[in-house]
Write an enzyme that holds these catalytic residues in place. Structure first.
Site, PDB file in Angstrom:
ATOM      1  N   ILE B 160       2.631  41.304 -21.605  1.00 36.79           N
ATOM      2  CA  ILE B 160       3.482  40.444 -22.431  1.00 36.79           C
ATOM      3  C   ILE B 160       2.513  39.588 -23.247  1.00 36.79           C
ATOM      4  O   ILE B 160       1.788  38.764 -22.696  1.00 36.79           O
ATOM      5  CB  ILE B 160       4.440  39.590 -21.582  1.00 36.79           C
ATOM      6  CG1 ILE B 160       5.491  40.521 -20.961  1.00 36.79           C
ATOM      7  CG2 ILE B 160       5.099  38.510 -22.454  1.00 36.79           C
ATOM      8  CD1 ILE B 160       6.536  39.829 -20.138  1.00 36.79           C
ATOM      9  N   PRO B 161       2.474  39.847 -24.576  1.00 39.26           N
ATOM     10  CA  PRO B 161       1.357  39.371 -25.396  1.00 39.26           C
ATOM     11  C   PRO B 161       1.437  37.896 -25.759  1.00 39.26           C
ATOM     12  O   PRO B 161       1.614  37.538 -26.929  1.00 39.26           O
ATOM     13  CB  PRO B 161       1.444  40.265 -26.636  1.00 39.26           C
ATOM     14  CG  PRO B 161       2.906  40.553 -26.761  1.00 39.26           C
ATOM     15  CD  PRO B 161       3.456  40.621 -25.353  1.00 39.26           C
ATOM     16  N   CYS B 162       1.269  37.026 -24.775  1.00 40.76           N
ATOM     17  CA  CYS B 162       1.314  35.590 -25.061  1.00 40.76           C
ATOM     18  C   CYS B 162       0.125  35.161 -25.916  1.00 40.76           C
ATOM     19  O   CYS B 162       0.153  34.082 -26.496  1.00 40.76           O
ATOM     20  CB  CYS B 162       1.393  34.784 -23.768  1.00 40.76           C
ATOM     21  SG  CYS B 162       0.062  35.108 -22.625  1.00 40.76           S
ATOM     22  N   HIS B 163      -0.898  36.040 -26.027  1.00 39.98           N
ATOM     23  CA  HIS B 163      -2.024  35.697 -26.915  1.00 39.98           C
ATOM     24  C   HIS B 163      -1.596  35.741 -28.381  1.00 39.98           C
ATOM     25  O   HIS B 163      -2.325  35.260 -29.239  1.00 39.98           O
ATOM     26  CB  HIS B 163      -3.203  36.651 -26.669  1.00 39.98           C
ATOM     27  CG  HIS B 163      -2.897  38.095 -26.910  1.00 39.98           C
ATOM     28  ND1 HIS B 163      -2.236  38.883 -25.991  1.00 39.98           N
ATOM     29  CD2 HIS B 163      -3.123  38.900 -27.982  1.00 39.98           C
ATOM     30  CE1 HIS B 163      -2.095  40.105 -26.470  1.00 39.98           C
ATOM     31  NE2 HIS B 163      -2.614  40.141 -27.681  1.00 39.98           N
TER      32      HIS B 163
END
Lengths: 205, 251
Positions: B160-163
């Site tokens: 889950i690409p929280c970056h």
């Protein structure tokens, strides 16, 4: 139905069990004391059939495997807080079944306040029908007998399932249900009488 | 008949109602863990029968299995065992393909945290969105700070690409594995980080073109013939632009 706050531990003497089971339990509990993550699988494997069967036959139906898994997860979390001597003194089967019944009651009671969730109809749901395997092996009566059991009043149903489906001694049932042995016997015999009466009707039909 | 008679045919048939569970319940109770190569070094990954539940970089746990296990236990309170296999599609996802198709297990999170992560999962590779966009996407436009906290607690970074969630001023912001790792991840996805930081310095938050306004990393903004920088939503609206339906720019 209101025993959510009761302690999980059930202590009976080891003498109540056949020697081999008590030996197996002692080895299993020692493994849990040694390394809980490595040892806990032994408890799941040893008791998943009993726990699942009770979950299924008291009326959890298609959710029985989820209920049984939740029971083991709660057992694991309880063990995390127990010291060595408390773990070694456990009677795993009674202890797990007590957790199972508390979990089941809490789930049913929680669900009755939120009718939309999946387990809302647990008490009324009949057991699943016969599987292909049941039919092939000629044990298709399992489905209808299971349905009759699930229709028994709760105390009779619990007592009959614990006594005759998973074959617990009366003393252990009394501990799990927290009622006197005499009351267990009377629930069992009334439950059986009712089943016999209804089963005869089903067979005649 | 008292029910104590083991030869009672009904009692015998009741004994036949005991059955093994349809699957080994250790699989439902245990978490499995393994090590796998990732875009920022080796990863330690835990998963359940529901999906991937926990991802840490080896660097973030001092390359120590026991530290990883302790953190897993603190968060999940489940037994953990070493697995020999890797969840389907995970290796591919970590190489940048199909991350959205890998199942995740977010059961330990609050509904708010789940909403934040589910919305974040929609941000395309190579693009970024501000925290405020996530807050709008989940219908909690004022909860920008709480969104930041939820992303900081993302148990499954990378998957889950929280970056890809940045500060509203355009700077990259914090990351669970540190700001430097965040920048490396974005560059690895070919996000134009230098341009993003340039825009942030000139306080440009949106790009207008062809009657619409976008976030700077939106496909439409990057391919626009006549892009112009906009500092605020008010400026975009004053210029008569409508919000892009691809990147749905919000606060």
């Amino acid at each position: 139905m209101c025993n959510a706050g009761r302690p999980l531990g059930v202590y009976l003497s080891m003498d109540d069990l056949p020697e081999s089971d008590a030996d197996n339990d002692a080895v299993m509990l020692a493994a849990i004391v040694e390394d809980i993550d490595a040892g806990f699988a032994g408890m799941v494997r040893a008791y998943q059939r009993v726990v699942y069967s009770v979950a299924l036959r008291v009326g959890a139906g298609a959710d029985a495997d989820d209920l049984a898994a939740e029971c083991f997860l709660r057992a694991y979390r309880a063990l995390l807080g127990y010291d060595r001597s408390r773990i070694l003194a456990l009677r795993p089967r009674s202890w797990l079944l007590t957790i199972l019944l508390n979990t089941w009651r809490n789930t049913v009671r929680g669900a009755s306040r939120r009718p939309a969730v999946a387990m809302a109809d647990v008490p009324e749901r009949p057991a699943p029908g016969p599987t292909v395997e049941d039919v092939v092996t000629g044990s298709e009566t399992r489905g209808e007998l299971g349905a009759l059991v699930s229709a028994l009043p709760e105390n009779q149903r619990l007592a009959v399932v614990l006594r005759h489906v998973v074959e617990l001694p009366v003393a252990e049932i009394a501990a799990v249900m927290r009622i006197p042995e005499g009351t267990v016997k009377s629930h069992v015999s009334r439950g059986l009488a009712r089943l016999r009466e209804q089963y005869a009707k089903e067979v005649v039909r | 008949m008292t029910g104590e008679d083991s030869h009672d045919p009904l009692a015998l048939r009741l004994g036949g109602l005991a059955v093994a569970p349809p699957r080994d319940l250790t699989g439902s109770v245990y978490g499995d863990w393994t090590r796998v190569d990732g875009p920022v070094g080796e990863l330690l990954v835990a998963f359940t029968e529901v999906g991937v539940s926990y991802i840490r970089t080896a660097a973030s746990v001092g390359d120590d299995d026991d530290t990883f296990r302790e953190r897993f236990h603190a968060l999940f309170q489940r037994p953990l065992r070493r697995a020999s296999d890797v969840p389907a599609g995970l290796r591919q996802a970590l190489r940048g393909h199909g991350a959205a198709g890998v199942a995740v297990d977010l059961r330990v999170l609050t509904p708010f945290e789940r909403d934040v992560l589910t919305a974040t999962r929609e941000i395309p590779t190579g693009q970024t969105r501000p925290y405020a966009w996530v807050a709008h996407a989940i219908g909690r436009p004022k909860a920008v700070r709480a969104v930041g906290t939820a992303l900081g607690n993302n148990p499954v970074p990378l998957l889950i690409p929280c970056h890809r969630v940045t500060r509203s001023d355009g700077s990259l912001g914090q990351y669970v594995f540190g700001a430097e790792v965040k920048e490396r991840l974005l560059r690895a996805e070919e996000t134009n980080v230098d341009e993003l930081l340039d825009l942030a310095r000139s306080r440009v938050a949106y790009v207008g073109s062809g009657g619409v306004y976008c976030y700077p990393t939106c496909t439409r903004a990057r391919t626009a013939a006549d892009p112009r920088g906009l500092r605020t939503l008010a400026a975009a609206r004053a210029a008569g632009l409508r919000p892009c339906e691809l990147c749905t720019p919000a606060g």
